[in-house]
Design a protein around this motif. Structure first.
Motif, PDB file in Angstrom:
ATOM      1  N   TYR A 125      -0.950 -51.272  40.185  1.00 20.47           N
ATOM      2  CA  TYR A 125      -1.173 -50.865  38.787  1.00 20.47           C
ATOM      3  C   TYR A 125       0.012 -50.019  38.301  1.00 20.47           C
ATOM      4  O   TYR A 125       0.532 -50.233  37.210  1.00 20.47           O
ATOM      5  N   PHE A 126       0.440 -49.076  39.124  1.00 17.94           N
ATOM      6  CA  PHE A 126       1.546 -48.183  38.733  1.00 17.94           C
ATOM      7  C   PHE A 126       2.801 -49.002  38.437  1.00 17.94           C
ATOM      8  O   PHE A 126       3.475 -48.800  37.432  1.00 17.94           O
ATOM      9  N   LYS A 127       3.064 -49.971  39.317  1.00 11.71           N
ATOM     10  CA  LYS A 127       4.240 -50.841  39.115  1.00 11.71           C
ATOM     11  C   LYS A 127       4.085 -51.629  37.820  1.00 11.71           C
ATOM     12  O   LYS A 127       5.036 -51.826  37.067  1.00 11.71           O
ATOM     13  N   GLY A 128       2.867 -52.115  37.588  1.00 14.44           N
ATOM     14  CA  GLY A 128       2.599 -52.917  36.393  1.00 14.44           C
ATOM     15  C   GLY A 128       2.868 -52.133  35.123  1.00 14.44           C
ATOM     16  O   GLY A 128       3.475 -52.636  34.174  1.00 14.44           O
ATOM     17  N   ALA A 129       2.419 -50.859  35.121  1.00 10.33           N
ATOM     18  CA  ALA A 129       2.602 -50.030  33.931  1.00 10.33           C
ATOM     19  C   ALA A 129       4.089 -49.803  33.651  1.00 10.33           C
ATOM     20  O   ALA A 129       4.506 -49.684  32.502  1.00 10.33           O
ATOM     21  N   GLN A 130       4.907 -49.761  34.723  1.00 12.36           N
ATOM     22  CA  GLN A 130       6.363 -49.601  34.552  1.00 12.36           C
ATOM     23  C   GLN A 130       7.000 -50.910  34.091  1.00 12.36           C
ATOM     24  O   GLN A 130       7.956 -50.912  33.324  1.00 12.36           O
ATOM     25  N   THR A 131       6.479 -52.025  34.614  1.00 15.76           N
ATOM     26  CA  THR A 131       7.120 -53.320  34.414  1.00 15.76           C
ATOM     27  C   THR A 131       6.761 -53.966  33.073  1.00 15.76           C
ATOM     28  O   THR A 131       7.570 -54.628  32.449  1.00 15.76           O
ATOM     29  N   TRP A 132       5.493 -53.778  32.663  1.00 22.20           N
ATOM     30  CA  TRP A 132       4.933 -54.548  31.548  1.00 22.20           C
ATOM     31  C   TRP A 132       4.455 -53.613  30.437  1.00 22.20           C
ATOM     32  O   TRP A 132       3.238 -53.524  30.197  1.00 22.20           O
ATOM     33  N   PRO A 133       5.351 -52.910  29.737  1.00 21.31           N
ATOM     34  CA  PRO A 133       4.859 -51.952  28.731  1.00 21.31           C
ATOM     35  C   PRO A 133       3.939 -52.586  27.681  1.00 21.31           C
ATOM     36  O   PRO A 133       3.059 -51.918  27.155  1.00 21.31           O
ATOM     37  N   ALA A 134       4.107 -53.897  27.442  1.00 19.91           N
ATOM     38  CA  ALA A 134       3.271 -54.534  26.400  1.00 19.91           C
ATOM     39  C   ALA A 134       1.798 -54.551  26.784  1.00 19.91           C
ATOM     40  O   ALA A 134       0.951 -54.870  25.947  1.00 19.91           O
ATOM     41  N   MET A 135       1.471 -54.174  28.030  1.00 21.78           N
ATOM     42  CA  MET A 135       0.057 -54.111  28.394  1.00 21.78           C
ATOM     43  C   MET A 135      -0.658 -53.020  27.599  1.00 21.78           C
ATOM     44  O   MET A 135      -1.868 -53.054  27.452  1.00 21.78           O
ATOM     45  N   PHE A 136       0.111 -52.066  27.059  1.00 23.36           N
ATOM     46  CA  PHE A 136      -0.511 -50.991  26.279  1.00 23.36           C
ATOM     47  C   PHE A 136      -0.509 -51.285  24.776  1.00 23.36           C
ATOM     48  O   PHE A 136      -0.885 -50.434  23.973  1.00 23.36           O
ATOM     49  N   PHE A 137      -0.063 -52.459  24.406  1.00 25.44           N
ATOM     50  CA  PHE A 137       0.005 -52.836  22.979  1.00 25.44           C
ATOM     51  C   PHE A 137      -1.236 -53.643  22.565  1.00 25.44           C
ATOM     52  O   PHE A 137      -1.374 -54.030  21.424  1.00 25.44           O
TER      53      PHE A 137
ATOM     54  N   MET B 182      -6.628 -60.211  31.942  1.00 29.23           N
ATOM     55  CA  MET B 182      -5.205 -60.463  31.676  1.00 29.23           C
ATOM     56  C   MET B 182      -4.312 -59.651  32.636  1.00 29.23           C
ATOM     57  O   MET B 182      -3.297 -60.146  33.117  1.00 29.23           O
ATOM     58  N   TRP B 183      -4.703 -58.402  32.897  1.00 33.48           N
ATOM     59  CA  TRP B 183      -3.904 -57.577  33.824  1.00 33.48           C
ATOM     60  C   TRP B 183      -3.904 -58.214  35.215  1.00 33.48           C
ATOM     61  O   TRP B 183      -2.890 -58.223  35.901  1.00 33.48           O
ATOM     62  N   THR B 184      -5.080 -58.713  35.604  1.00 29.56           N
ATOM     63  CA  THR B 184      -5.171 -59.288  36.958  1.00 29.56           C
ATOM     64  C   THR B 184      -4.648 -60.725  36.979  1.00 29.56           C
ATOM     65  O   THR B 184      -4.382 -61.275  38.042  1.00 29.56           O
ATOM     66  N   GLY B 185      -4.539 -61.327  35.792  1.00 21.46           N
ATOM     67  CA  GLY B 185      -4.080 -62.710  35.690  1.00 21.46           C
ATOM     68  C   GLY B 185      -2.598 -62.783  35.375  1.00 21.46           C
ATOM     69  O   GLY B 185      -1.747 -62.505  36.222  1.00 21.46           O
ATOM     70  N   VAL B 186      -2.291 -63.094  34.109  1.00 22.52           N
ATOM     71  CA  VAL B 186      -0.909 -63.389  33.738  1.00 22.52           C
ATOM     72  C   VAL B 186       0.031 -62.181  33.926  1.00 22.52           C
ATOM     73  O   VAL B 186       1.194 -62.343  34.297  1.00 22.52           O
TER      74      VAL B 186
ATOM     75  N   ASP C 173       0.896 -61.756  37.578  1.00 23.86           N
ATOM     76  CA  ASP C 173       1.830 -62.801  38.017  1.00 23.86           C
ATOM     77  C   ASP C 173       3.286 -62.374  37.794  1.00 23.86           C
ATOM     78  O   ASP C 173       4.183 -62.868  38.472  1.00 23.86           O
ATOM     79  N   GLY C 174       3.508 -61.478  36.824  1.00 24.41           N
ATOM     80  CA  GLY C 174       4.881 -61.038  36.528  1.00 24.41           C
ATOM     81  C   GLY C 174       5.258 -59.724  37.203  1.00 24.41           C
ATOM     82  O   GLY C 174       6.297 -59.149  36.881  1.00 24.41           O
ATOM     83  N   ILE C 175       4.408 -59.208  38.091  1.00 22.75           N
ATOM     84  CA  ILE C 175       4.716 -57.957  38.793  1.00 22.75           C
ATOM     85  C   ILE C 175       5.128 -58.294  40.226  1.00 22.75           C
ATOM     86  O   ILE C 175       4.455 -59.096  40.885  1.00 22.75           O
ATOM     87  N   ALA C 176       6.212 -57.672  40.671  1.00 25.15           N
ATOM     88  CA  ALA C 176       6.682 -57.951  42.039  1.00 25.15           C
ATOM     89  C   ALA C 176       5.646 -57.495  43.059  1.00 25.15           C
ATOM     90  O   ALA C 176       5.117 -56.382  42.964  1.00 25.15           O
ATOM     91  N   MET C 177       5.305 -58.365  44.007  1.00 25.43           N
ATOM     92  CA  MET C 177       4.391 -58.006  45.107  1.00 25.43           C
ATOM     93  C   MET C 177       4.955 -58.600  46.388  1.00 25.43           C
ATOM     94  O   MET C 177       5.668 -59.608  46.338  1.00 25.43           O
ATOM     95  N   THR C 178       4.610 -57.990  47.503  1.00 31.28           N
ATOM     96  CA  THR C 178       4.979 -58.585  48.783  1.00 31.28           C
ATOM     97  C   THR C 178       4.093 -59.822  48.979  1.00 31.28           C
ATOM     98  O   THR C 178       3.034 -59.927  48.342  1.00 31.28           O
ATOM     99  N   PRO C 179       4.498 -60.748  49.866  1.00 37.55           N
ATOM    100  CA  PRO C 179       3.637 -61.928  50.102  1.00 37.55           C
ATOM    101  C   PRO C 179       2.218 -61.525  50.505  1.00 37.55           C
ATOM    102  O   PRO C 179       1.242 -62.133  50.067  1.00 37.55           O
ATOM    103  N   ALA C 180       2.093 -60.453  51.306  1.00 38.61           N
ATOM    104  CA  ALA C 180       0.744 -60.029  51.750  1.00 38.61           C
ATOM    105  C   ALA C 180      -0.069 -59.525  50.559  1.00 38.61           C
ATOM    106  O   ALA C 180      -1.256 -59.832  50.426  1.00 38.61           O
TER     107      ALA C 180
END
Ligand SMILES: Cc1cc2nc3c(=O)[nH]c(=O)nc-3n(C[C@H](O)[C@H](O)[C@H](O)COP(=O)(O)OP(=O)(O)OC[C@H]3O[C@@H](n4cnc5c(N)ncnc54)[C@H](O)[C@@H]3O)c2cc1C
Length: 418
Positions: free
Chosen positions: A259-271, A108-112, A115-122
């Motif tokens: 991962y660091f960005k994800g933890a800031q962006t998607w707090p529900a990942m820890f729920f 789920m972290w690598t999937g959906v 998809d909701g975490i900002a990344m550069t095109p590369a």
């Protein structure tokens, strides 16, 4: 038109306007749980052994690939759907539901979520290519992933960089360090390790967290330590050691820094640990009702429901359970990247209510049903022990949730007192 029949049970999350996919997955989880997982739960608990047979059933039912996107051969379940299914599994075997969370999160972290975490095109291109390999392992080989991040330091609480490090070398990374409490140890095919990039002389920085899959067969990787805990015994959460373990670049589950960005962006990942405990709370409540009605299979048909104190206790348990379900469903339905402050507070409140509430309900269940109900041949004493573990899970232990809620209510980000 929706041709699926109505569910013939009330799901652990309660009655909601489920989508057809949610309804059929809930029916599947309920059937597997009731017919297979519940009868086996005492064995894993007694032996503190991993529920291998349950994983064979999950694999056979396609549930290991629940959150792999459909485009990669998975069932494409979204965040709320996973949370509903996990709660359903939790009412039958806590250890299975909790370890299932570790596996599912790796997809789920690598999937959906990614998809909701900002990344550069590369970064997006790199991620799309690497996750293909990882999804293929789950879909084609039925691989199981663990999720070890705890180290016994402030890192798992999100307050320090991980002490486990990864050094860049030609073609990959060299991992060194140790993890504690690694659920699925010895059972997983891959360990999704959070570690800090070792940049030589520079001070370790949490922004340099890497998320790497370490194959169980890697040279220099070992599992150690005893496992004889109070509850959640079937999770087999032993210690891991990494000594100069080489993994190839393709084992990077997220691009550097994401991962660091994800933890800031998607707090529900820890729920995602909470549904297991909502399931346990449901199980303790359901057991109490049938016990007081004298309807527990295999037990003498003694009714205890006529005592007003029992009726009051059941009412109190139901009120707490309904409150937990309401907060839980609100939180999962609104989960997403960059929640508002109110939504974040509700998320913390939901985590606290479910994790502490599960143990409150199990405690009331034993008090209300009485001495004979806590015998080992009945599930209640296991539910009581398992339920105690929920609010100890980092990074959102009950204490840390209180700490976060209080601070984030009274201070805006970056705000300080003079
Ligand atoms: C059944 C079970 C399965 C688990 N499975 C996994 C797994 O698969 N992967 C994994 O990574 N971990 C797993 N864990 C570990 C879990 O997430 C915690 O890391 C672990 O319970 C922490 O125990 P500790 O004694 O090291 O806590 P400590 O770090 O010693 O903390 C003790 C308590 O102090 C509080 N605390 C901690 N840090 C701070 C702080 N900075 N500020 C204020 N208060 C703080 C917290 O409330 C915490 O409960 C599992 C735990 C259990 C019980």
């Amino acid at each position: 038109m929706d041709a699926l029949p109505a569910l013939d049970f009330t799901p652990a999350v309660g009655d909601l306007p489920f989508t057809p996919q949610q309804r059929s997955l809930l029916a599947l989880a309920h059937e597997l749980g009731a017919s297979k997982f519940a009868p086996r739960a005492a064995q894993w608990d007694r032996e503190a052994s991993f529920p291998v047979a349950n994983y064979d059933d999950l694999r056979g039912a396609g549930l290991l690939r629940l959150c792999v996107p459909e485009s990669h051969g998975g069932l494409g379940a979204d965040y709320p759907t996973y949370m509903m299914v996990a709660a359903e599994l939790g009412r039958f075997c806590g250890a299975t539901a909790l370890t299932y969370n570790m596996h599912i999160c790796s997809t789920m972290w690598t999937g959906v979520l990614a998809d909701g975490i900002a990344m550069t095109p590369a970064e997006r291109t790199e991620h799309a290519r690497r996750r293909e390999l990882h999804f293929r392992r789950v879909v084609q080989d039925g691989a199981v992933y663990a999720q070890p991040f705890s180290e016994g330091s402030a890192a798992a609480a999100g307050r320090a960089p991980f002490g486990t490090t990864a050094r860049k070398v030609e073609g990959g990374w060299v991992v060194n360090g140790r993890k504690i409490f690694a659920s699925l140890s010895g059972a997983a095919d891959y360990y999704g390790v959070l570690c800090t990039e070792d940049k030589g002389d520079e001070k370790p920085d949490a922004r340099d967290t890497l998320y790497l899959a370490v194959p169980a067969t890697s040279e220099g990787f070992s599992i150690g330590g005893e496992w004889d805990p109070l509850g959640m015994r079937g999770t087999v959460s032993r210690n891991l050691a990494f000594k100069e373990v080489f993994v190839s670049d393709d084992e990077q589950l997220m691009p550097r820094g994401i991962y660091f960005k994800g933890a800031q962006t998607w707090p529900a990942m820890f729920f995602t640990l909470a549904p297991t405990y909502l399931g346990i709370a449901n199980a303790a409540y359901d057991f109490t009702v049938s016990y007081l009605q004298g309807e527990v299979p295999g037990e003498p048909p003694v009714k205890r429901r006529m005592y007003p104190t029992k009726q009051v206790a059941v009412a109190q348990m139901r009120i707490q359970l309904e409150a937990m379900k309401s907060l839980f469903t609100r939180a999962i339905l609104e989960a997403g990247p960059n929640p508002s402050k109110d939504a974040r507070m509700r998320l913390y409140a939901a985590q606290y209510s479910v994790m502490e509430g599960a143990n409150d309900i199990a405690r009331l269940a034993i008090r209300t049903c009485g001495g004979q109900s806590m015998m080992k041949h009945l599930p209640l004493e296991r539910l009581y022990r398992d339920s105690r573990c929920g609010s100890l899970m980092l990074p959102w232990t009950a204490e840390l949730v209180l700490d976060r809620m209080g601070r984030e209510t009274l201070y805006e980000p970056g705000e300080k007192d003079d």
